[in-house]
Every structure is written in C-alpha cells, then in structure tokens.
Design a protein around this motif. Structure first.
Motif, mmCIF file in Angstrom:
data_model
loop_
_atom_site.group_PDB
_atom_site.id
_atom_site.type_symbol
_atom_site.label_atom_id
_atom_site.label_comp_id
_atom_site.label_asym_id
_atom_site.label_seq_id
_atom_site.Cartn_x
_atom_site.Cartn_y
_atom_site.Cartn_z
ATOM 1 N N SER A 12 0.292 -6.291 4.649
ATOM 2 C CA SER A 12 -0.987 -5.701 4.271
ATOM 3 C C SER A 12 -1.296 -4.580 5.255
ATOM 4 N N VAL A 13 -2.083 -3.609 4.800
ATOM 5 C CA VAL A 13 -2.279 -2.388 5.568
ATOM 6 C C VAL A 13 -3.594 -2.419 6.344
ATOM 7 N N ASP A 14 -3.536 -1.934 7.564
ATOM 8 C CA ASP A 14 -4.728 -1.711 8.390
ATOM 9 C C ASP A 14 -4.898 -0.205 8.510
ATOM 10 N N ILE A 15 -5.907 0.340 7.846
ATOM 11 C CA ILE A 15 -6.118 1.786 7.823
ATOM 12 C C ILE A 15 -7.108 2.165 8.919
ATOM 13 N N GLN A 29 -12.140 0.029 3.075
ATOM 14 C CA GLN A 29 -12.213 -1.431 3.032
ATOM 15 C C GLN A 29 -11.669 -1.974 1.716
ATOM 16 N N GLU A 42 -7.874 -1.913 1.812
ATOM 17 C CA GLU A 42 -7.342 -2.998 2.645
ATOM 18 C C GLU A 42 -7.455 -4.343 1.927
ATOM 19 N N ASP A 43 -8.580 -4.579 1.266
ATOM 20 C CA ASP A 43 -8.767 -5.839 0.536
ATOM 21 C C ASP A 43 -7.753 -5.967 -0.603
ATOM 22 N N GLU A 67 -0.575 -8.199 8.952
ATOM 23 C CA GLU A 67 -1.303 -6.942 8.830
ATOM 24 C C GLU A 67 -0.726 -5.947 9.820
ATOM 25 N N SER A 126 -4.797 -4.594 -0.716
ATOM 26 C CA SER A 126 -3.497 -4.820 -0.097
ATOM 27 C C SER A 126 -3.310 -6.296 0.263
ATOM 28 N N LYS A 127 -4.356 -6.907 0.841
ATOM 29 C CA LYS A 127 -4.266 -8.333 1.198
ATOM 30 C C LYS A 127 -4.146 -9.201 -0.048
ATOM 31 N N TYR A 137 0.855 -1.201 0.000
ATOM 32 C CA TYR A 137 0.000 0.000 0.000
ATOM 33 C C TYR A 137 0.882 1.239 0.000
ATOM 34 N N LEU A 159 -1.069 1.348 9.119
ATOM 35 C CA LEU A 159 -0.440 2.139 8.065
ATOM 36 C C LEU A 159 0.797 2.868 8.568
#
Length: 279
Positions: free
Chosen positions: A43-46, A65, A68-69, A97, A71-72, A14, A100
């Motif tokens: 992966s990013v958790d915003i 969302q 994030e999806d 995860e 990124s995963k 991301y 950010l």
C-alpha cells in the motif's frame, strides 16, 4: 537435504492493481512448481506537501487520503483473491505500507531473500510493468513473468531455453533446470539471423551437453523471417509444447537511462507464455 522452494510475488496497488486474471494465473503457476508462495502487497504512503492553497480550490489532502485508503483496500482484496488458490501451507500473504518513491526498490530488495520471483504480467498496467523491470534487473534472482492466458496444472516437464552461449543465457539455463521435473525435457532454441553468434550449431552443442548430464534435450534453429526475436522464440516454444521459456534478460534498472535488449523488450511488450528471465 530436503529444501522448500520459496517464490515471491510483490503486488503494487497504486495507482492501480494488476488485473485479477493475471494475479491468479501467476499465483497458480507458482504453486504448480511446488513452491511456497509468499505474496507481498504494497500500500502507498503519499507524502503531504504543505501548501497554503492545498484546500482552496481542490481538497488535495482529501484526495491523497482517498488514494491511500483505496490502496490499502486493494491490498486486502488481493490477499483474499490469492489465498483462495491454495492452503496455508502453499500461500502466505503479508502487507506493508511503503512511500510512493520506495515501492520498486522494496520489491527488488525483498526478492533477494527468495529462490525466485513470480510476477503477473499486464500489457496495460504501468505499475505492473515498472515492478517487473525493477525485480528482473534489481533483485539478482530469476523472475518468471506470467500472462493471464496461462493455464498451468501438474508437472513442469518441458521447458525451452533461448540459447546464444552468452553469460545471461547460461545463468537462465542454471536457473530453470532445478524447476524441471525429473525425466522432463528441454528444447534448445537458437535464432540464426538475429545477431552474430559465438560459434556454429550452438543449439546442438548445448543439447549434447545436457544429454551427457542426463537431461533430454532437442535443438532447434530458428529463422526470424518477418518476426521479432521475441515473437520467434515464444511462437516456437509454444509450437513445441513448452510450458516455460527461459532466457537471459539484457538491460539495467536505472529508469532515466533504461536500456533493454531486443528480445527482452519484446517479451515485456507481448508475453505469450510464462517466461523466466535471468539477469
């Protein structure tokens, strides 16, 4: 005692992932060194910021969302891409995860548990540049940057070292020698007209010292002319047939007052061969 060299490759996804060609080049270079490659995709958790207007005109929660999806999904795709270059004994992949704001620190901290880091370089991918800066200056481990033009196969039997007799140059030398195959050689590069040096004939002095330790070494003194120091070092290393250039990294990783030395800046901006940076 036989030991297994372990290399670490963090990959951010991301706001964008680095190009596939650079990832494959870096992974292939790490495996060619005889390293077990540990690939970590982030992966990013915003964080969600509550707002009564969040969904009024734009579906902000939905956009977050979706990011994030994506990124995963990129994590899974990159892992499949890297696994294809080697068997399970050569390449391992994990995913995690991270908030950010915490990706850069997480990558730099994790790198401390490995022998070295190997990172794909991209001129145009900001997330890859930020990750490189964080790992080079925050991990305390040697870091090899690899451009997508790299075609590495077989033994690492010729390295170049940028030598100015500084502390970081000495550290780079110590970091690169264990990677050199037995019987390999070192080209010692000193730039004469870039800055005052700590003495005369520094390249010859180091070459002689390496020779006494059983390492084949040849000194070369470089004149910059119209070139930057990064251009001169990389061009000379390539012309001599070196597969890797080792150099000290000057700078620090506090983003607000980020300061880099001239050679380090030049390498970050225009990488032409694999470069090992030690800080």
């Amino acid at each position: 005692m036989n030991t297994t060299r372990r290399a670490y490759m963090p990959l951010a996804t991301y706001p964008e992932a680095v190009e596939d060609g650079a990832v494959l080049a870096a992974a292939g270079f790490a495996v060619s060194l005889g390293s077990v490659l540990e690939v970590a995709t982030f992966s990013v958790d915003i964080p969600r910021v509550p707002s009564p207007l969040a969904g009024l005109l734009i579906d902000i929660p939905g956009l977050v969302q979706a990011a994030e999806d994506k990124s995963k999904s990129e994590c899974s795709r990159l892992q499949s891409l890297v696994r294809a270059i080697g068997g399970p004994s050569e390449v391992n992949c994990t995913s995690r995860e991270v908030l950010l704001s915490g990706i850069l620190d997480a990558a730099a901290t994790d790198a401390r548990y490995y022998d070295l880091a190997v990172l794909p370089w991209s001129r145009d991918t900001a997330s890859a540049q930020h990750l490189i800066e964080a790992v080079v200056f925050g991990s305390g481990r040697p870091t090899i940057l690899v451009p997508d033009s790299t075609r590495q196969a077989g033994r690492l039997d010729h390295v170049a070292i940028a030598w100015d007799a500084s502390r970081v140059a000495a550290r780079a030398l110590g970091d690169v020698l264990p990677l050199l195959e037995p019987g390999g050689r070192v080209t010692v590069l000193t730039v004469r007209d870039e800055k005052p040096l700590a003495g005369a004939a520094l390249a010859s002095l180091l070459a002689a010292s390496l020779g006494k330790r059983g390492v084949k070494a040849d000194p070369i003194e470089i004149d910059l002319g119209e070139r930057s120091v990064a251009q001169a070092l990389q061009e000379t290393a390539l012309a001599e047939g070196a597969q890797l250039l080792a150099m000290g990294g000057f700078g620090h990783s506090r983003i607000r007052d980020f300061v880099l030395g001239g050679a380090t800046t030049g390498v970050f901006a225009d990488l032409r061969l694999p470069v090992l940076l030690s800080h």
